[in-house]
Design a protein around this motif. Sequence first.
Motif, short mmCIF file in Angstrom:
data_model
loop_
_atom_site.label_atom_id
_atom_site.label_comp_id
_atom_site.label_asym_id
_atom_site.label_seq_id
_atom_site.Cartn_x
_atom_site.Cartn_y
_atom_site.Cartn_z
N ARG A 8 -13.09 6.02 8.45
CA ARG A 8 -13.91 5.15 8.23
C ARG A 8 -14.29 4.25 9.77
NH1 ARG A 8 -12.06 2.00 4.56
NH2 ARG A 8 -12.39 3.39 3.02
N ASP B 213 -14.04 -2.77 1.48
CA ASP B 213 -13.13 -1.65 1.64
C ASP B 213 -12.12 -1.39 2.61
OD1 ASP B 213 -14.38 -0.72 -0.26
OD2 ASP B 213 -15.29 0.66 0.09
N TYR B 214 -12.66 -2.03 4.40
CA TYR B 214 -12.17 -1.78 5.52
C TYR B 214 -11.16 -3.06 5.65
CZ TYR B 214 -11.56 -2.77 10.37
OH TYR B 214 -11.05 -3.60 11.71
N LYS C 274 -19.89 -3.85 0.22
CA LYS C 274 -18.67 -2.69 -0.32
C LYS C 274 -18.00 -2.42 1.06
CE LYS C 274 -17.80 1.08 -2.54
NZ LYS C 274 -16.92 2.16 -1.97
N SER D 59 -2.34 3.59 7.85
CA SER D 59 -4.02 3.16 8.53
C SER D 59 -3.16 3.53 9.44
CB SER D 59 -4.38 2.69 7.99
OG SER D 59 -5.48 2.14 8.95
N PHE E 134 -9.51 -4.50 3.19
CA PHE E 134 -8.82 -4.72 2.27
C PHE E 134 -7.92 -2.73 2.32
CE2 PHE E 134 -9.93 -8.34 0.50
CZ PHE E 134 -9.41 -8.40 0.54
N ARG E 135 -8.98 -1.41 3.32
CA ARG E 135 -8.61 -0.59 3.56
C ARG E 135 -8.15 0.58 2.02
NH1 ARG E 135 -5.56 -3.90 6.80
NH2 ARG E 135 -5.59 -3.59 8.87
N PHE E 136 -8.91 0.21 1.26
CA PHE E 136 -8.94 1.21 0.21
C PHE E 136 -9.87 2.02 0.37
CE2 PHE E 136 -11.67 2.51 -3.14
CZ PHE E 136 -11.72 2.97 -4.78
N PHE E 137 -7.89 3.43 -0.20
CA PHE E 137 -8.26 4.88 -0.40
C PHE E 137 -8.63 4.98 -1.44
CE2 PHE E 137 -5.48 8.29 1.67
CZ PHE E 137 -6.67 9.13 1.74
N PRO E 138 -9.92 5.99 -1.90
CA PRO E 138 -9.68 6.24 -2.44
C PRO E 138 -8.92 7.02 -3.61
CG PRO E 138 -12.22 6.67 -1.95
CD PRO E 138 -10.76 6.17 -0.96
N GLN F 16 0.59 -1.32 0.15
CA GLN F 16 -0.17 -0.26 -0.10
C GLN F 16 0.85 1.62 0.51
OE1 GLN F 16 -2.10 -0.75 3.58
NE2 GLN F 16 -0.85 0.25 5.00
#
Length: 338
Positions: A192, A239-240, A235, A6, A242-246, A2
């Motif tokens: 989040r 997102d939580y 979703k 986080s 895999f710690r998805f960050f736009p 990444q």
Amino acid sequence: GQRHFSFEIIAANNIIRYYAIVPSVLKEVVKQSIQSSYPAARIEEKREENIFRGGGGIKTIAGAELTLNKESYLPIATYEDTKRDANRAILNALSSVGKNEGAAVQILFRPAQKKWSAIAQEHISNLQNGKKPKGLGSGIGNLAIDLIKAPWEVPGEHEKKPQENAPSSQKQDEIQAISNKLKYPTYETLIRIIASSASEPRSEAIVGSIASSFAQFSSPQLNGFKINMLKDHKKLAVDYTFRFFPLKISSSVLNSVELASVFHLPEQNAIPSSSVERQLVKQVDGPAKLTTEGLFLGTNEYRGHQKPIYLQEKDRRRQAGYRRLPRKLPRFFRRSCC
């Protein structure tokens, strides 16, 4: 790996723990930074807790995302403004998470783009010069007004006079607040909140309680957080996890002081709940010169360094020896010593 950081506060099994998930190349840098600010902190590499509990499945998950309510160059209220530790309210909300329930506050951030500072500087310049935001057709409207007024104005008076563009006291405070925010490194930030329990209403109540604790960062004249409830459970969980960050989230930018106000390790005397995991023993560094022979006692681990501890034969004799008291001592002295 990444490309962002986080910081997370996780409550599970009635225990609250702090986590920092960082790129592998910066692991040692982050460790040294934490240890320099918190010398007594104990850092371990561990897998985070599983917060998806309660047996209700993915349908009982609830969550929200927090972003800035106004333009991102306007600062939120920090500990320098409120003079109190905002972490107490967050820990109080997380301490309400019961058995077979889980909740987490996930703070994702990465360095802000260079053009963001240029936008903030342009806004400061507009405030100082008294310029108003240009609306659609504003130039055409001003031209039409000048054409209407022209026949009835004296030619000498038709010329525009210099106007006083000094900003008001409120605008000066805004300029000062934005300038102070630009003094420190800035980061694109996404907060989040997620909770899991046996039922969706209970999960929503946990999320609402945690989200309401962020209201203390709101400044009426400047900025604050707005709550965006998320309805897509699948979703949210992905997102939580895999710690998805736009890729683009320039609408929410915080500097290092604002981030430190939102997330920091609490002082021992400032922890409002017994749920926060504490160290059972204090770590100390072993002696610089140690023997490498004798009876192996164990390993001293301090700040990631391990030292094997041995007991030599002569030290074993010293520890096993005892001293015999003379018989001629007074009775009361012998009774108190023996």
